[in-house]
Design an enzyme around this catalytic site. Structure first.
Site, mmCIF file in Angstrom:
data_model
loop_
_atom_site.group_PDB
_atom_site.id
_atom_site.type_symbol
_atom_site.label_atom_id
_atom_site.label_comp_id
_atom_site.label_asym_id
_atom_site.label_seq_id
_atom_site.Cartn_x
_atom_site.Cartn_y
_atom_site.Cartn_z
ATOM 1 N N HIS A 147 4.190 4.833 26.104
ATOM 2 C CA HIS A 147 4.792 4.466 24.809
ATOM 3 C C HIS A 147 5.056 2.970 24.757
ATOM 4 C CE1 HIS A 147 9.025 4.010 26.280
ATOM 5 N NE2 HIS A 147 8.686 4.942 27.151
ATOM 6 N N ASP A 193 7.318 1.520 22.398
ATOM 7 C CA ASP A 193 8.640 1.129 21.917
ATOM 8 C C ASP A 193 9.583 0.904 23.083
ATOM 9 O OD1 ASP A 193 8.716 3.994 22.447
ATOM 10 O OD2 ASP A 193 10.690 4.001 21.472
ATOM 11 N N ASP A 228 9.723 -0.206 30.722
ATOM 12 C CA ASP A 228 9.763 1.141 30.150
ATOM 13 C C ASP A 228 9.384 1.030 28.675
ATOM 14 O OD1 ASP A 228 10.300 3.743 29.446
ATOM 15 O OD2 ASP A 228 12.473 3.573 29.631
ATOM 16 N N GLU A 279 9.181 6.835 21.540
ATOM 17 C CA GLU A 279 9.548 7.737 22.641
ATOM 18 C C GLU A 279 11.019 7.615 22.987
ATOM 19 O OE1 GLU A 279 10.215 8.923 26.908
ATOM 20 O OE2 GLU A 279 10.534 6.990 25.923
ATOM 21 N N GLU A 280 11.541 6.401 22.901
ATOM 22 C CA GLU A 280 12.921 6.152 23.330
ATOM 23 C C GLU A 280 13.956 6.835 22.431
ATOM 24 O OE1 GLU A 280 13.756 5.095 26.024
ATOM 25 O OE2 GLU A 280 12.233 3.752 26.825
ATOM 26 N N ASP A 332 5.060 6.893 33.002
ATOM 27 C CA ASP A 332 6.368 6.535 32.453
ATOM 28 C C ASP A 332 7.498 6.796 33.433
ATOM 29 O OD1 ASP A 332 8.169 5.618 30.556
ATOM 30 O OD2 ASP A 332 8.262 7.481 29.443
ATOM 31 N N HIS A 340 16.505 0.060 30.520
ATOM 32 C CA HIS A 340 17.449 0.046 29.391
ATOM 33 C C HIS A 340 18.571 -0.975 29.550
ATOM 34 C CE1 HIS A 340 16.341 4.381 27.925
ATOM 35 N NE2 HIS A 340 15.284 3.683 28.296
#
Length: 413
Positions: free
Chosen positions: A81, A83, A144, A178-179, A201, A383
């Protein structure tokens, strides 16, 4: 062997593009800026020689590497992903490259005294002597899952440039959102056309995961009765006190900060309230489906008990399932996990097989008919500002992809 500097340059070109998703948006992708990287990936896929490159109205990017062997091989896929999480800023990412890492603390931002501590973040120690890419302490990095995209793109380019490596037809897909849990919502499994796939991932080098949490979201609305406090005796019902009773009645040690491995939990993620109404937001997680259902029932039973205690319908609970444990869909085709394990070992990566304490697009895709285990992308501390990725881990992930393609082709000779 993949070119190290080429991987660094590719990865940095991706992370410098802000692709933060937005859970409060109803569009797909949830933010317009995700199109910036999606369109760049389309151009790059075409430039390296991929075929059937498409992007749909929701920014799902797909492409094909045609088979180069005469025999029939199942079509396999790789998914990442583009995003990044809304939890931390992804604007103006300014990566720092630390070559020949010495195992000591890394100063991310001297002015703000932000340090990536090798004592606190012990995993750093295993990358001594390698090249580490970090943040500057003011944003996340975006490994990520831009590391995953880098690895898939690099592996496809290498296979195109080295046609002596046998492989069947390979499909790749890069997804938005995805997040915020929507990465697979508009994924066209039929169009993708793979028999199985792998999400790139995971976190540290070696991770291989085929089971994850069953997940649900619960919204608990508690109704009180607001009366002037000077005249409130036997009349006022303070919804915040009822909320307190509700919170304290759930198992106190079954929360994220007290659980690990396959232990499930209730996680209170938000409280908003006043005398008249309090709203609690929870997420419910458990790897075991029976325990998962029991957790949902426990919450509903607790609401009913409180209503009975107050002799009024003061607690309303809405529970929505989010995703389920992919294990039940992957176990019948465990050879796809065995192939991934064999590929890792073939390129000198020690597999770390463990359950995901979270979710993945692979879980949703598995229930949509595309079994999809999760393979490491190499990053750590996702994150947040302490995020980093060793370049050598990205190189190894790309090699795992290539070896998986080769082993699959040989398995079906």
């Amino acid at each position: 062997m993949t070119n190290k500097q080429h991987i660094i340059d590719r990865f940095i070109s991706y992370v410098k593009i802000d692709t933060q998703s937005d859970p409060n948006s109803n569009s797909t992708p949830s933010t317009k800026k995700q199109w910036d990287l999606a369109n760049k990936l389309v151009d790059e896929l075409k430039a390296i020689g991929m075929q059937e490159v498409t992007i749909d109205e929701h920014a799902y990017v797909m492409a094909t590497l045609p088979a180069n062997v005469p025999h029939t091989v199942p079509v396999i896929g790789f998914v990442s992903h583009f995003d990044t999480t809304p939890d931390f800023s992804g604007t103006n990412v300014n990566p720092q490259i630390i070559e020949d890492y010495d195992g000591k603390d890394i100063v991310l931002n001297e002015e703000k005294d932000i340090v990536l501590s090798s004592e606190y973040f012990e995993d750093l120690q295993q990358y001594k002597g390698q090249t580490i890419i970090t943040t500057d302490g003011t944003t996340l990095l975006g490994a990520d899952d831009k590391a995953g995209i880098t690895e898939i793109m690099t592996a496809m380019e290498y296979l195109i440039d080295n046609p002596e490596i046998p492989h069947g037809k390979i499909r790749v897909c890069f997804t938005p959102d995805e997040e915020i849990g929507r990465g697979a919502h508009k994924f066209d499994v039929e169009k993708f056309g793979a028999e199985w796939a792998y999400t790139m991932d995971g976190s540290q080098i070696g991770e291989l995961e085929y089971e994850n949490f069953n997940a649900a979201q619960a919204v608990v609305r508690i109704e009180g009765k607001s009366v002037h406090p000077g005249y409130a005796k036997d009349r006022m019902i303070n919804s915040m006190y009822i909320a307190q009773d509700f919170i304290n009645s759930l198992p106190r040690l079954e929360t994220p900060e007290h659980t690990e491995d396959r232990q499930g939990f209730f996680h209170l993620s938000s409280i908003k309230g006043d005398v008249e109404e309090t709203v609690l937001e929870y997420i419910i997680r458990d790897h075991d489906r029976t325990h998962f259902e029991a957790r949902k029932k426990m919450m509903k039973d607790l609401g009913n008990d409180i209503c009975a205690q107050y002799e009024r319908d003061c607690v309303q609970i809405e529970i929505k399932d989010q995703y389920f444990n992919m294990r039940e869909k992957v176990e019948p085709v465990m050879y796809i996990v065995d192939l991934a394990q064999e590929a890792m070992e073939a390129v000198d990566v020690k597999p770390i097989i463990k359950p995901i304490r979270g979710g993945t697009d692979g879980a949703q895709l598995s229930f949509m008919g595309l079994p999809c285990p999760n393979i490491f992308a190499g990053g750590h501390n996702f994150h947040g500002k302490y995020e980093y990725v060793p370049v050598e881990s990205m190189q190894k992930a790309a090699e795992v992809i290539m070896k998986l393609a080769e082993l699959t082709a040989k398995k079906y000779e």
